[in-house]
Design a protein around this motif. Structure first.
Motif, PDB file in Angstrom:
ATOM      1  N   HIS A  27       0.823  -1.208   0.000  1.00  0.00           N
ATOM      2  CA  HIS A  27       0.000   0.000   0.000  1.00  0.00           C
ATOM      3  C   HIS A  27       0.862   1.265   0.000  1.00  0.00           C
ATOM      4  CE1 HIS A  27      -4.061  -1.779   1.583  1.00  0.00           C
ATOM      5  NE2 HIS A  27      -3.677  -2.290   0.429  1.00  0.00           N
ATOM      6  N   HIS A  28       2.048   1.165   0.589  1.00  0.00           N
ATOM      7  CA  HIS A  28       2.904   2.352   0.700  1.00  0.00           C
ATOM      8  C   HIS A  28       3.325   2.892  -0.659  1.00  0.00           C
ATOM      9  CE1 HIS A  28       6.843   0.364  -0.199  1.00  0.00           C
ATOM     10  NE2 HIS A  28       6.195  -0.715   0.204  1.00  0.00           N
ATOM     11  N   ILE A  29       3.470   2.015  -1.688  1.00  0.00           N
ATOM     12  CA  ILE A  29       3.908   2.548  -2.986  1.00  0.00           C
ATOM     13  C   ILE A  29       2.786   3.320  -3.679  1.00  0.00           C
ATOM     14  CG2 ILE A  29       5.711   0.806  -3.265  1.00  0.00           C
ATOM     15  CD1 ILE A  29       4.016  -0.578  -5.359  1.00  0.00           C
ATOM     16  N   VAL A  30       1.541   2.932  -3.410  1.00  0.00           N
ATOM     17  CA  VAL A  30       0.409   3.696  -3.943  1.00  0.00           C
ATOM     18  C   VAL A  30       0.360   5.058  -3.259  1.00  0.00           C
ATOM     19  CG1 VAL A  30      -2.096   3.768  -4.214  1.00  0.00           C
ATOM     20  CG2 VAL A  30      -0.885   1.598  -4.441  1.00  0.00           C
ATOM     21  N   LYS A  31       0.575   5.071  -1.958  1.00  0.00           N
ATOM     22  CA  LYS A  31       0.550   6.332  -1.216  1.00  0.00           C
ATOM     23  C   LYS A  31       1.701   7.241  -1.634  1.00  0.00           C
ATOM     24  CE  LYS A  31      -1.933   4.174   2.575  1.00  0.00           C
ATOM     25  NZ  LYS A  31      -1.866   3.585   3.942  1.00  0.00           N
ATOM     26  N   GLU A  32       2.847   6.640  -1.958  1.00  0.00           N
ATOM     27  CA  GLU A  32       3.973   7.439  -2.453  1.00  0.00           C
ATOM     28  C   GLU A  32       3.628   8.077  -3.794  1.00  0.00           C
ATOM     29  OE1 GLU A  32       7.323   4.806  -2.553  1.00  0.00           O
ATOM     30  OE2 GLU A  32       7.151   4.351  -0.413  1.00  0.00           O
ATOM     31  N   ALA A  33       3.000   7.292  -4.692  1.00  0.00           N
ATOM     32  CA  ALA A  33       2.588   7.834  -5.995  1.00  0.00           C
ATOM     33  C   ALA A  33       1.576   8.962  -5.803  1.00  0.00           C
ATOM     34  CB  ALA A  33       2.001   6.723  -6.865  1.00  0.00           C
ATOM     35  N   SER A  34       0.658   8.776  -4.854  1.00  0.00           N
ATOM     36  CA  SER A  34      -0.338   9.816  -4.568  1.00  0.00           C
ATOM     37  C   SER A  34       0.333  11.106  -4.143  1.00  0.00           C
ATOM     38  CB  SER A  34      -1.268   9.366  -3.433  1.00  0.00           C
ATOM     39  OG  SER A  34      -2.075   8.309  -3.854  1.00  0.00           O
ATOM     40  N   ALA A  35       1.297  10.977  -3.236  1.00  0.00           N
ATOM     41  CA  ALA A  35       1.977  12.167  -2.725  1.00  0.00           C
ATOM     42  C   ALA A  35       2.678  12.924  -3.851  1.00  0.00           C
ATOM     43  CB  ALA A  35       2.976  11.767  -1.641  1.00  0.00           C
ATOM     44  N   ARG A  36       3.340  12.179  -4.736  1.00  0.00           N
ATOM     45  CA  ARG A  36       4.051  12.821  -5.850  1.00  0.00           C
ATOM     46  C   ARG A  36       3.068  13.544  -6.777  1.00  0.00           C
ATOM     47  NH1 ARG A  36       8.728  13.234  -3.505  1.00  0.00           N
ATOM     48  NH2 ARG A  36       9.729  11.232  -3.077  1.00  0.00           N
ATOM     49  N   LEU A  37       1.965  12.888  -7.078  1.00  0.00           N
ATOM     50  CA  LEU A  37       0.985  13.491  -7.985  1.00  0.00           C
ATOM     51  C   LEU A  37       0.315  14.701  -7.352  1.00  0.00           C
ATOM     52  CD1 LEU A  37      -0.429  10.165  -9.412  1.00  0.00           C
ATOM     53  CD2 LEU A  37       0.646  11.967 -10.786  1.00  0.00           C
ATOM     54  N   GLU A  38       0.057  14.623  -6.061  1.00  0.00           N
ATOM     55  CA  GLU A  38      -0.541  15.766  -5.370  1.00  0.00           C
ATOM     56  C   GLU A  38       0.423  16.952  -5.353  1.00  0.00           C
ATOM     57  OE1 GLU A  38      -1.663  13.964  -1.687  1.00  0.00           O
ATOM     58  OE2 GLU A  38      -3.566  13.201  -2.497  1.00  0.00           O
ATOM     59  N   GLU A  39       1.714  16.660  -5.218  1.00  0.00           N
ATOM     60  CA  GLU A  39       2.720  17.724  -5.281  1.00  0.00           C
ATOM     61  C   GLU A  39       2.677  18.444  -6.629  1.00  0.00           C
ATOM     62  OE1 GLU A  39       6.479  15.884  -4.573  1.00  0.00           O
ATOM     63  OE2 GLU A  39       6.055  15.434  -2.464  1.00  0.00           O
ATOM     64  N   LYS A  40       2.294  17.713  -7.667  1.00  0.00           N
ATOM     65  CA  LYS A  40       2.239  18.287  -9.021  1.00  0.00           C
ATOM     66  C   LYS A  40       0.889  18.957  -9.298  1.00  0.00           C
ATOM     67  CE  LYS A  40       4.160  15.877 -12.388  1.00  0.00           C
ATOM     68  NZ  LYS A  40       5.340  16.711 -12.753  1.00  0.00           N
ATOM     69  N   GLY A  41       0.007  18.964  -8.294  1.00  0.00           N
ATOM     70  CA  GLY A  41      -1.257  19.681  -8.450  1.00  0.00           C
ATOM     71  C   GLY A  41      -2.460  18.824  -8.776  1.00  0.00           C
ATOM     72  N   TYR A  42      -2.273  17.513  -8.897  1.00  0.00           N
ATOM     73  CA  TYR A  42      -3.406  16.634  -9.162  1.00  0.00           C
ATOM     74  C   TYR A  42      -4.157  16.319  -7.867  1.00  0.00           C
ATOM     75  CZ  TYR A  42      -1.053  15.854 -13.628  1.00  0.00           C
ATOM     76  OH  TYR A  42      -0.454  16.036 -14.844  1.00  0.00           O
ATOM     77  N   ARG A  43      -5.424  15.959  -8.006  1.00  0.00           N
ATOM     78  CA  ARG A  43      -6.206  15.442  -6.889  1.00  0.00           C
ATOM     79  C   ARG A  43      -6.512  13.984  -7.185  1.00  0.00           C
ATOM     80  NH1 ARG A  43     -11.062  18.478  -7.826  1.00  0.00           N
ATOM     81  NH2 ARG A  43     -10.203  18.628  -9.920  1.00  0.00           N
ATOM     82  N   LEU A  44      -6.679  13.173  -6.155  1.00  0.00           N
ATOM     83  CA  LEU A  44      -6.908  11.742  -6.362  1.00  0.00           C
ATOM     84  C   LEU A  44      -8.140  11.258  -5.620  1.00  0.00           C
ATOM     85  CD1 LEU A  44      -3.526  12.156  -6.323  1.00  0.00           C
ATOM     86  CD2 LEU A  44      -3.731   9.790  -7.070  1.00  0.00           C
ATOM     87  N   GLN A  45      -8.838  10.371  -6.268  1.00  0.00           N
ATOM     88  CA  GLN A  45     -10.015   9.732  -5.660  1.00  0.00           C
ATOM     89  C   GLN A  45      -9.852   8.224  -5.802  1.00  0.00           C
ATOM     90  OE1 GLN A  45     -13.967  11.298  -6.650  1.00  0.00           O
ATOM     91  NE2 GLN A  45     -14.682   9.193  -6.986  1.00  0.00           N
ATOM     92  N   TYR A  46      -9.871   7.518  -4.683  1.00  0.00           N
ATOM     93  CA  TYR A  46      -9.602   6.079  -4.691  1.00  0.00           C
ATOM     94  C   TYR A  46     -10.879   5.265  -4.567  1.00  0.00           C
ATOM     95  CZ  TYR A  46      -4.653   6.950  -4.369  1.00  0.00           C
ATOM     96  OH  TYR A  46      -3.381   7.349  -4.659  1.00  0.00           O
ATOM     97  N   GLY A  47     -10.933   4.183  -5.339  1.00  0.00           N
ATOM     98  CA  GLY A  47     -11.981   3.197  -5.154  1.00  0.00           C
ATOM     99  C   GLY A  47     -11.531   2.149  -4.143  1.00  0.00           C
ATOM    100  N   GLU A  48     -12.487   1.406  -3.619  1.00  0.00           N
ATOM    101  CA  GLU A  48     -12.176   0.370  -2.629  1.00  0.00           C
ATOM    102  C   GLU A  48     -11.306  -0.739  -3.209  1.00  0.00           C
ATOM    103  OE1 GLU A  48     -15.845  -1.111  -1.112  1.00  0.00           O
ATOM    104  OE2 GLU A  48     -16.462   0.820  -0.224  1.00  0.00           O
ATOM    105  N   THR A  49     -11.435  -0.994  -4.505  1.00  0.00           N
ATOM    106  CA  THR A  49     -10.727  -2.132  -5.112  1.00  0.00           C
ATOM    107  C   THR A  49      -9.219  -1.974  -5.082  1.00  0.00           C
ATOM    108  OG1 THR A  49     -10.873  -1.129  -7.316  1.00  0.00           O
ATOM    109  CG2 THR A  49     -12.651  -2.636  -6.682  1.00  0.00           C
ATOM    110  N   VAL A  50      -8.753  -0.737  -4.992  1.00  0.00           N
ATOM    111  CA  VAL A  50      -7.306  -0.497  -5.022  1.00  0.00           C
ATOM    112  C   VAL A  50      -6.610  -1.209  -3.861  1.00  0.00           C
ATOM    113  CG1 VAL A  50      -5.517   1.294  -4.874  1.00  0.00           C
ATOM    114  CG2 VAL A  50      -7.631   1.733  -6.155  1.00  0.00           C
ATOM    115  N   TRP A  51      -7.270  -1.312  -2.729  1.00  0.00           N
ATOM    116  CA  TRP A  51      -6.624  -1.724  -1.485  1.00  0.00           C
ATOM    117  C   TRP A  51      -6.797  -3.198  -1.162  1.00  0.00           C
ATOM    118  CZ3 TRP A  51      -3.675   2.188  -0.876  1.00  0.00           C
ATOM    119  CH2 TRP A  51      -4.124   3.482  -1.193  1.00  0.00           C
ATOM    120  N   THR A  52      -7.415  -3.957  -2.052  1.00  0.00           N
ATOM    121  CA  THR A  52      -7.661  -5.380  -1.781  1.00  0.00           C
ATOM    122  C   THR A  52      -7.148  -6.248  -2.917  1.00  0.00           C
ATOM    123  OG1 THR A  52      -9.878  -5.186  -2.759  1.00  0.00           O
ATOM    124  CG2 THR A  52      -9.699  -4.926  -0.363  1.00  0.00           C
TER     125      THR A  52
END
Length: 337
Positions: A27-52
């Protein structure tokens, strides 16, 4: 006519897992990708399927499809980037609501390429074969991967140019990612079956050959109808990448496509680098490519930046492209027309 989505600045990225989800220990690599994308100005919305992830899929086919359908009709979601590929995306196809799909980019590769190709064939909406979400977790992007933003931000009617990479990655080192995730250690060399300069034009279609050949004979792999409905029967420039197939597996898949008419009015074929392509009794990948050139009478460019041996270009299903290869270097021009 092909419909081209457009990614605006500050876009909201929907992250759903129509194939495989991400196990807890990653899960940490998804959160790392999120942080990088948010730094670039993107917003993210996650579905439940990502985490299972259980039994080779993120969730049931129905749940994966429902979540994808919801994001594709959600006006707040601008584009969709799955975390990565997987194995059983094909289970979802019969549950997808193609009639309601909005014009928004879907970006990914591997098993996700089956979704990309199906959406374009069914709807005429362009889709983007390129990086997945977890590979965007680096402190920076290599020059080839970085083009995903420029390509997806190209206006309808515009053009975008990409060049072959300087170096590619031979082996993964997951424990020690570089600042751009990949370890680009080998010199990139695009090759042709003639050994000469090659230039090909046509409408791009393709993906991971391991999975997309299974669309042959299904309602989701009707290339002839797509050509009539959306591209006025212009020639198709196919691109493929091989994840796990031996050379004879690959050849069988290509023959299946040929017999199904996928290569009628084909202008040429591109093959990505592959860590697979295991020879069978001396029958090599180069033999497969040479056979194709002779059997179809079309040029073949191989070892391009596409697929499971990074980095990779962002190739748009449905776009009109000109691909040039000479002296080991390559150039891809795509027109959103």
């Amino acid at each position: 006519m092909i419909t081209y989505p457009h990614m605006r600045k500050g876009a909201k990225i929907g992250v759903t897992a129509p194939s495989s989800g991400v196990p807890i220990d990653l899960h940490h690599i998804v959160k790392e990708a999120s942080a990088r994308l948010e730094e670039k100005g993107y917003r993210l919305q996650y579905g439940e399927t990502v985490w299972t992830q259980i039994k080779a899929k993120s969730a049931s086919a129905e749940k994966r499809s429902e979540e994808f359908n919801q994001m594709m009709t959600d006006n707040q979601v601008d584009l969709i980037i799955p975390p990565w590929g997987g194995e059983l995306l094909m289970e979802t196809l019969e549950h997808l609501d193609f009639e309601s799909i909005q014009s928004k980019w879907i970006l990914g590769y591997s098993d996700v390429s089956m979704l990309l190709l199906t959406v374009t064939l069914q709807t005429g909406i362009a889709t983007a074969h390129g990086t997945n979400l977890v590979d965007l977790r680096g402190e920076e992007y290599d020059a080839t991967t970085a083009m995903w933003e420029q390509v997806l931000s190209t206006e309808s009617g515009g053009e975008v140019i990409q060049y072959s990479s300087e170096m590619y990655q031979k082996e993964w080192d997951f424990e020690n990612p570089s600042p751009h995730v990949f370890h680009l250690t080998e010199t990139t060399e695009w090759k042709t079956t003639t050994g000469q300069r090659v230039e090909i034009e046509g409408r791009l279609l393709g993906g991971c050959v391991d999975v997309i050949h299974h669309l042959v004979g299904t309602p989701y792999g009707d290339v002839a109808t797509f050509r009539r409905r959306f591209i006025e029967e212009e020639p198709v420039l196919w691109y493929f990448e091989n994840c796990e197939m031996t050379t004879t597996d690959l050849k069988r898949a290509l023959i299946q496509m040929k017999l199904a008419g996928w290569f009628e009015d084909c202008s040429g074929i591109l093959f990505g680098r592959s860590a697979a392509n295991t020879p069978v009794e001396g029958y090599t990948a180069e033999d497969v490519y040479q056979d194709l050139t002779e059997e179809l009478g079309v040029p073949v460019i191989y070892d391009i930046d596409c697929g499971h041996v990074p980095p990779q270009l962002t190739l748009i299903n449905g776009a009109y492209a000109k691909v040039e290869s000479e002296n080991g270097k390559g150039k891809v021009t795509q027109w959103f027309k």
